[in-house]
Design an enzyme around this catalytic site. Structure first.
Site, PDB file in Angstrom:
ATOM      1  N   PRO A  18      -9.623  48.975   9.488  1.00 22.32           N
ATOM      2  CA  PRO A  18      -8.259  49.070   8.716  1.00 22.32           C
ATOM      3  C   PRO A  18      -8.282  48.448   7.386  1.00 22.32           C
ATOM      4  O   PRO A  18      -8.879  47.638   7.062  1.00 22.32           O
ATOM      5  CB  PRO A  18      -7.552  48.106   9.608  1.00 22.32           C
ATOM      6  N   MET A  19      -8.111  49.365   6.387  1.00 19.59           N
ATOM      7  CA  MET A  19      -7.869  48.771   4.895  1.00 19.59           C
ATOM      8  C   MET A  19      -6.818  49.313   4.280  1.00 19.59           C
ATOM      9  O   MET A  19      -6.335  50.693   4.244  1.00 19.59           O
ATOM     10  CB  MET A  19      -9.197  49.592   4.281  1.00 19.59           C
ATOM     11  N   ALA A  20      -5.953  48.476   3.827  1.00 23.38           N
ATOM     12  CA  ALA A  20      -4.544  48.440   3.168  1.00 23.38           C
ATOM     13  C   ALA A  20      -4.865  49.459   1.964  1.00 23.38           C
ATOM     14  O   ALA A  20      -5.514  49.419   1.182  1.00 23.38           O
ATOM     15  CB  ALA A  20      -4.040  47.224   2.841  1.00 23.38           C
ATOM     16  N   CYS A 103      -7.727  39.022   7.065  1.00 21.49           N
ATOM     17  CA  CYS A 103      -7.195  39.467   5.593  1.00 21.49           C
ATOM     18  C   CYS A 103      -7.786  38.421   4.633  1.00 21.49           C
ATOM     19  O   CYS A 103      -6.811  37.129   5.004  1.00 21.49           O
ATOM     20  CB  CYS A 103      -5.999  40.057   5.438  1.00 21.49           C
ATOM     21  N   LYS A 144      -8.930  40.769  14.939  1.00 21.36           N
ATOM     22  CA  LYS A 144     -10.003  40.995  13.745  1.00 21.36           C
ATOM     23  C   LYS A 144     -10.193  39.772  13.115  1.00 21.36           C
ATOM     24  O   LYS A 144      -8.983  39.048  12.641  1.00 21.36           O
ATOM     25  CB  LYS A 144      -9.654  42.101  13.051  1.00 21.36           C
ATOM     26  N   ASN A 205     -18.529  44.157  11.870  1.00 21.70           N
ATOM     27  CA  ASN A 205     -18.241  44.809  10.640  1.00 21.70           C
ATOM     28  C   ASN A 205     -18.905  44.062   9.428  1.00 21.70           C
ATOM     29  O   ASN A 205     -18.765  42.910   9.330  1.00 21.70           O
ATOM     30  CB  ASN A 205     -16.530  44.527  10.822  1.00 21.70           C
ATOM     31  N   ASP A 207     -21.512  45.845   5.882  1.00 24.33           N
ATOM     32  CA  ASP A 207     -22.590  46.307   5.219  1.00 24.33           C
ATOM     33  C   ASP A 207     -23.133  47.596   6.241  1.00 24.33           C
ATOM     34  O   ASP A 207     -24.264  47.559   6.400  1.00 24.33           O
ATOM     35  CB  ASP A 207     -23.621  45.422   5.071  1.00 24.33           C
ATOM     36  N   ARG A 230     -15.719  50.016   3.737  1.00 18.66           N
ATOM     37  CA  ARG A 230     -15.708  50.433   2.392  1.00 18.66           C
ATOM     38  C   ARG A 230     -16.904  51.840   2.359  1.00 18.66           C
ATOM     39  O   ARG A 230     -16.690  52.635   1.449  1.00 18.66           O
ATOM     40  CB  ARG A 230     -16.297  49.375   1.661  1.00 18.66           C
TER      41      ARG A 230
END
Length: 331
Positions: A18-20, A103, A144, A205, A207, A230
């Site tokens: 999940p990425m805002a 976060c 997470k 999670n 790299d 990413r």
């Protein structure tokens, strides 16, 4: 044993992190098509859910084609978080509720959410317990985390034990501290130690950029799956490529630049249809940073990105693509 079926039969699921502002309903659809196994929404504020804020509620949307999909919540009050989780289940019946304890963003940490709870295990336990008790057996609850607040306070193994005791059925761990943000390397030794500390599945999670990375972590750590963030922003094909590598031991042919441009234009079109950002101009302007990320590594990327940072219509994006491909042919 976890009740999350995507870990059964020695499966090794690939999660889209999940990425805002990134993993909206459109991008999740794209990544699902390209091989991602499990989706998690952008994080949503428990308080926004309770107030029934329409904008907040939009972040919880997903399609049945994206299942299994979880909705991620953040907040610092276990009772309020539990209330928000129940509302989400009533609205949409996600496959799981995920709690954000990772976060690093200041505005989240300042409200005692996200990674701020890593500093206070009692509060973290209270939030986890509050959500798990409120949800009961309606859907599983997962969490997470990061490996700790900073290098002097790496407490992920202890946090994982607490989360398991409070009813979390899987734990995803970003292998950096809050202080690191996204700098430096992810610490997979700590992730591995956490996976060996608890009996629930741990998802690693940090790299993960290729099939080789997935294979390495599957073979050298005790994690039950990996989460890709990413790397997927620039290359959503990473899921398909990783599965090909895991199956054949060979890297697939790189995705052609023409196919990448088709995806970029399609992503813009889907974003406009989703009505997430407003009218065409607002949507394309919101997409600019995404377009520039897609084009990292392209030949002549710097001037290309300078052009993309000014586009405000779908036709402009198409024109840039056509001009770029023409220039590439002539080079």
């Amino acid at each position: 044993m976890s009740s999350l079926p995507w870990f059964s039969d020695n499966k090794f699921p690939l999660y889209l992190a999940p990425m805002a502002g990134v993993t909206d309903v459109v991008f999740r659809s794209i990544c699902k098509e390209l091989g991602a196994d499990v989706m998690v929404t952008e994080f949503v504020s428990a308080e926004g859910i309770i107030r029934q804020d329409d904008r907040t509620r939009k972040y919880t949307e997903f399609t049945d084609g994206q299942r299994p999909c979880g909705v991620q919540l953040f907040g610092g009050d276990g009772e309020r978080m539990g209330e928000a989780a129940k509302k989400i289940i009533d609205w949409k019946q996600p496959d799981f509720i995920d709690i954000n304890f990772g976060c690093p963003v200041n505005k989240v940490v300042a409200k005692n959410g996200g990674s701020s709870l890593l500093k206070c295990c009692d509060s973290l336990a209270s939030v986890a317990s509050g959500v798990a008790k409120a949800v009961g057996d309606q859907v599983p609850v997962t969490a997470k985390i990061r490996i700790g607040w900073d290098e002097k306070n790496i407490n992920a193994p202890e946090v994982c034990r607490i989360l398991q005791e409070e009813g979390m059925q899987a734990i995803s761990i970003h292998g950096r501290t809050r202080a690191q943000g996204y700098r430096g390397e992810a610490n997979w030794d700590v992730i591995d130690a956490c996976a060996r500390e608890v009996s629930v599945p741990v998802v690693g999670n940090g790299d993960i950029c290729s099939g080789e990375d997935v294979k390495l972590r599957r073979e050298t750590t005790a994690v039950s799956g990996v989460m890709i963030g990413r790397a997927a922003m620039q290359n959503p094909w990473v899921f398909r490529e990783a599965k090909h590598y895991l199956t054949t031991g060979e890297h697939p042919e790189p995705v052609a630049v023409t196919e990448r441009w088709k995806m970029i234009i399609r992503h813009c079109s889907m974003a406009m249809e989703s009505d997430r950002y407003g009218n065409e101009r607002q949507t394309i302007m919101a997409m600019r940073s995404r377009l520039m990320t897609y084009c990292k590594g392209f030949p002549g990327a710097k001037p290309l990105r300078q052009r993309l940072c000014t586009v405000s219509s779908l036709q402009e994006v198409k024109d840039v693509a056509a001009e770029y491909l023409q220039e590439l042919c002539e080079a």
